[in-house]
Design an enzyme around this catalytic site. Sequence first.
Site, PDB file in Angstrom:
ATOM      1  N   TYR A   1     -33.902 -24.608  42.153  1.00 58.99           N
ATOM      2  CA  TYR A   1     -33.321 -25.583  41.228  1.00 58.99           C
ATOM      3  C   TYR A   1     -32.684 -26.763  41.967  1.00 58.99           C
ATOM      4  CZ  TYR A   1     -33.819 -22.235  37.369  1.00 58.99           C
ATOM      5  OH  TYR A   1     -34.312 -21.374  36.418  1.00 58.99           O
TER       6      TYR A   1
ATOM      7  N   LYS B   1     -35.896 -11.124  46.572  1.00 60.21           N
ATOM      8  CA  LYS B   1     -37.313 -10.872  46.875  1.00 60.21           C
ATOM      9  C   LYS B   1     -37.491 -11.030  48.394  1.00 60.21           C
ATOM     10  CE  LYS B   1     -41.648 -10.306  45.402  1.00 60.21           C
ATOM     11  NZ  LYS B   1     -42.149  -9.120  44.690  1.00 60.21           N
TER      12      LYS B   1
ATOM     13  N   ASP C   1     -31.622 -16.661  36.214  1.00 54.44           N
ATOM     14  CA  ASP C   1     -32.019 -17.262  34.940  1.00 54.44           C
ATOM     15  C   ASP C   1     -32.943 -16.313  34.182  1.00 54.44           C
ATOM     16  OD1 ASP C   1     -32.037 -19.221  33.067  1.00 54.44           O
ATOM     17  OD2 ASP C   1     -33.299 -20.623  34.172  1.00 54.44           O
TER      18      ASP C   1
END
Length: 333
Positions: A124, A171, A228
């Site tokens: 983002y 991840k 999110d």
Amino acid sequence: MKQTITVFKGDGIGPEITDAVLEILDAAKADLDYEIFNVGEAEYEAHGALIPDDAFTSFEKTRVLLKSPITTPVGKGFRSLNVMMRKKYDLYANIRPARSNAAIKTPFENVDIVIFRENTEDLYAGVEEMIDKDTAHSIKIITRACSERIIRDAFEYAVKQGRKTVTCVHKANIMKLSDGLFRDIFYEISKEYPQIEANDKIVDNTAMQMVMNPQQFDVIVTENLYGDIISDLSSGLIGGLGLLPSSNLGKDFAMFEAVHGSAPDIAGKGIANPTAFLWSACMMLDHLGKQEVAARIRRAVDAVLADGNCLTPDLGGHGTTAAYKDAIIAKLA
Ligand code: NAI
């Protein structure tokens, strides 16, 4: 002296749920003054700015913003206003509590997950470029400073709220450097909190585990994009987006908003569920030291949800925003 807060009315269902929530705050004698601004797409079309300068000035003065959802115009070259606000005021900690409510029946019971989402970097950060006409790059940014502060906030919250576990979601098996850094910092900081169990999960496994066994999760701390996605998932566990509030906290400023967007599909129909926004306002009241008012509002909401007479359609009822709001005000009286 009365505390003044800034209010953004937003787009779509924004004005409807704002009016309802301000009426409830007044009925609960929250004792607040409001500086209210129209912001978003409609404001842009009327006056040429998505957020008028006065609205920024007000927030910079009051430092507390109750913000309803804003439509992000697609394909007009706009960056999301939400992302802009979070970056401009360094609202780095996005806190999203997803709790089952006994009155709302879903296939999942006893969910009580608080997500701490890093709010200022990751994908983002807005660092994107076209390499050629068929190739786009988007850069993921993870820094020690931003990771440390959100992770520390998650552990501090766990201690203060008597929580048992903080789970780092990442991840790092694929993004070994960026997510690896976030995970490493998580375990470094966890050593300062020996009373809290620290564990980690890969984000795809987390998504499956949240559906199979959501009760195992307590506090989750994660990066911007994963936060999110899994927070919308968590709203699905408790009855939908109409029930998921949030705070966006920084060192100097605080912004409170529902997790959902402007819901253009139901805007103007008078059937939007104001609960997520109202619970966001309750998080704001807690932040302002008005915990007693927040608790009274939460009890009134619980009572109205338990009655079940005027639930909005997203919760399976036939009620309207106005009827639901009036029922909460009646309980407060
Ligand atoms: P959305 O959250 O607005 O709607 C998703 C679905 O949930 C829709 O079916 C909607 O009717 C329903 N829903 C959402 N809130 C509800 C409520 N309070 N009561 C009853 N039903 C509700 O997401 P969508 O459609 O992807 O986005 C619409 C616009 O909102 C976009 O322009 C998006 O960029 C913007 N957005 C703004 C946010 C913000 O201001 N914080 C957050 C998310 C999206």
